[in-house]
Design an enzyme around this catalytic site. Structure first.
Site, PDB file in Angstrom:
ATOM      1  N   ASN A  42       0.449  -1.322  -0.010  1.00 59.65           N
ATOM      2  CA  ASN A  42       0.198   0.204  -0.275  1.00 59.65           C
ATOM      3  C   ASN A  42       1.088   1.268   0.119  1.00 59.65           C
ATOM      4  OD1 ASN A  42       0.630   0.625   2.923  1.00 59.65           O
ATOM      5  ND2 ASN A  42      -0.795  -0.223   3.626  1.00 59.65           N
ATOM      6  N   ASP A  62      -9.428  -9.555   0.170  1.00 58.50           N
ATOM      7  CA  ASP A  62      -8.716  -8.660   1.081  1.00 58.50           C
ATOM      8  C   ASP A  62      -8.996  -7.523   0.884  1.00 58.50           C
ATOM      9  OD1 ASP A  62      -6.444  -8.587   3.216  1.00 58.50           O
ATOM     10  OD2 ASP A  62      -5.373  -7.209   1.929  1.00 58.50           O
TER      11      ASP A  62
END
Length: 353
Positions: free
Chosen positions: A37, A226
């Site tokens: 991320n 997810d």
């Protein structure tokens, strides 16, 4: 590990005792920027996908270790998986898998993930997981084949494995019975409500998502689940978030190539420092297969909120409005307290040794 009769003996990651295993698998890969991320933490879905790939390799290898019909294994269930430590860009993930139990038609695989800092050589365990696979024929995708039995060095290992098998089988059936609900979008939801962070991802299944059979690989589905859960968590707390754990993922039916899958996620429970997201996967065969839309998988994923320095932040409390939301919140609270008590019992057991 020492060779024994053409096989290898190693310690079971569940009991610590020795079992005779036809093989062990380890796959390693450096974590890149597209695995993480914006804060540099590797997505939990990326790790789950690697775990599933290792499990698929060793289970398929075992199920084809004896003469008979050629098969490939498909993922049926993933037990609760805790993310013990975040993994970062530039680190190497070492994923090790071993078979710890076999029933007539299924294989239990235990997987551990270790992260390595290649600059210092420092290593730490980041994940442990248990997965269940079922072998299906390459000639007939609806035919489930028998699994070659695993050779145990102690009878207790087989008995303990059978107990785990019966427990997961019962839970799978209970979960499937509850999985008829469809997530409906909310109109003008307020901040911190279920509807405010609820998210949906739609994905067309292509050849790169699939096994030799033309079915979606379990790791691909887990990664998508997810991703959706992460979006829900980020919308709710608006900070950097990381996967803390994934409750048991049940794969109820195979998803074929050409299906449109809808992955829906919604907040079900929040504690002071964690949030639980329910994720449902529905598959629509559209024009390729004469089948109605069906529930393919389901799970609960837990996230934590982190500051820029990587410290845990308080989570905004979920505002539940309907009776159904209140019910789901209380069910999530029960799961949270049960797992908290289990972790404390494990800590106490280690302290007493």
């Amino acid at each position: 590990m020492a060779p024994v009769g053409g096989k290898r003996v190693k310690k079971c990651s569940v009991s610590g005792e020795e079992i005779v295993s036809p093989s062990a698998v380890q796959i390693s890969r450096i974590m890149r920027s597209d695995d993480a991320n914006f804060a540099g933490n590797v997505h939990g879905g990326t790790v789950l996908k690697m775990i599933e790939e290792a499990g698929a390799i060793i289970s398929s290898r075992h199920c084809n270790s004896q003469k008979g019909e050629t098969c490939v294994t498909v993922l049926a269930r993933v037990e609760r998986t805790d993310f013990l430590s975040p993994m970062c860009i530039g680190e190497v993930a070492h994923v090790s898998a071993e078979i710890t139990y076999t029933s007539k038609h299924s294989v239990e695989v235990q997987v551990t993930v270790v992260s390595e800092d290649i600059l210092t050589g420092a290593r730490r365990m980041t994940n442990k997981a248990a997965l269940w696979y079922v072998p299906i024929s390459l000639k007939n995708v609806d035919k489930v084949l028998e699994v070659p039995p695993l050779v145990y060095t102690r009878k207790e290992q087989e008995e303990e494995g059978r107990k785990r098998y019966e427990a997961q089988k019962l839970e799978r059936m209970e979960t499937k019975w509850k999985n008829g609900e469809i997530m409906q979008p909310s109109i003008n939801p307020g901040p911190y409500t279920v509807g405010y962070s609820q998210s949906t991802l739609i994905h067309l299944v292509g050849p790169s998502d699939c096994t030799l059979h033309g079915f979606v690989r379990g790791g691909v589905t887990m990664k998508l689940m997810d991703e959706v859960a992460g979006i829900v968590a980020a919308r709710h707390c608006k900070t950097n978030i990381v996967t803390a754990s994934v409750d048991a993922i049940n794969f109820h039916d195979k998803i074929r190539r050409g299906c449109v899958i809808t992955i829906s996620g919604r907040m079900s429970f929040t504690s002071n420092k964690s949030m639980e997201i329910e994720v449902l996967v529905d598959a629509d065969p559209v024009a390729l297969h004469p089948q109605e839309r069906f529930r393919a998988a389901s799970a609960f994923v837990t996230y934590v909120s982190l500051s820029k320095e990587g410290k845990t932040l308080p989570v905004p409390q979920l505002l539940v409005e309907t009776e159904e939301e209140k019910k789901r919140f209380e069910e999530g609270k029960v799961r949270y307290l049960q797992m908290k008590a289990k972790r404390q019992a494990q800590i106490d057991a280690v302290a007493q040794k």
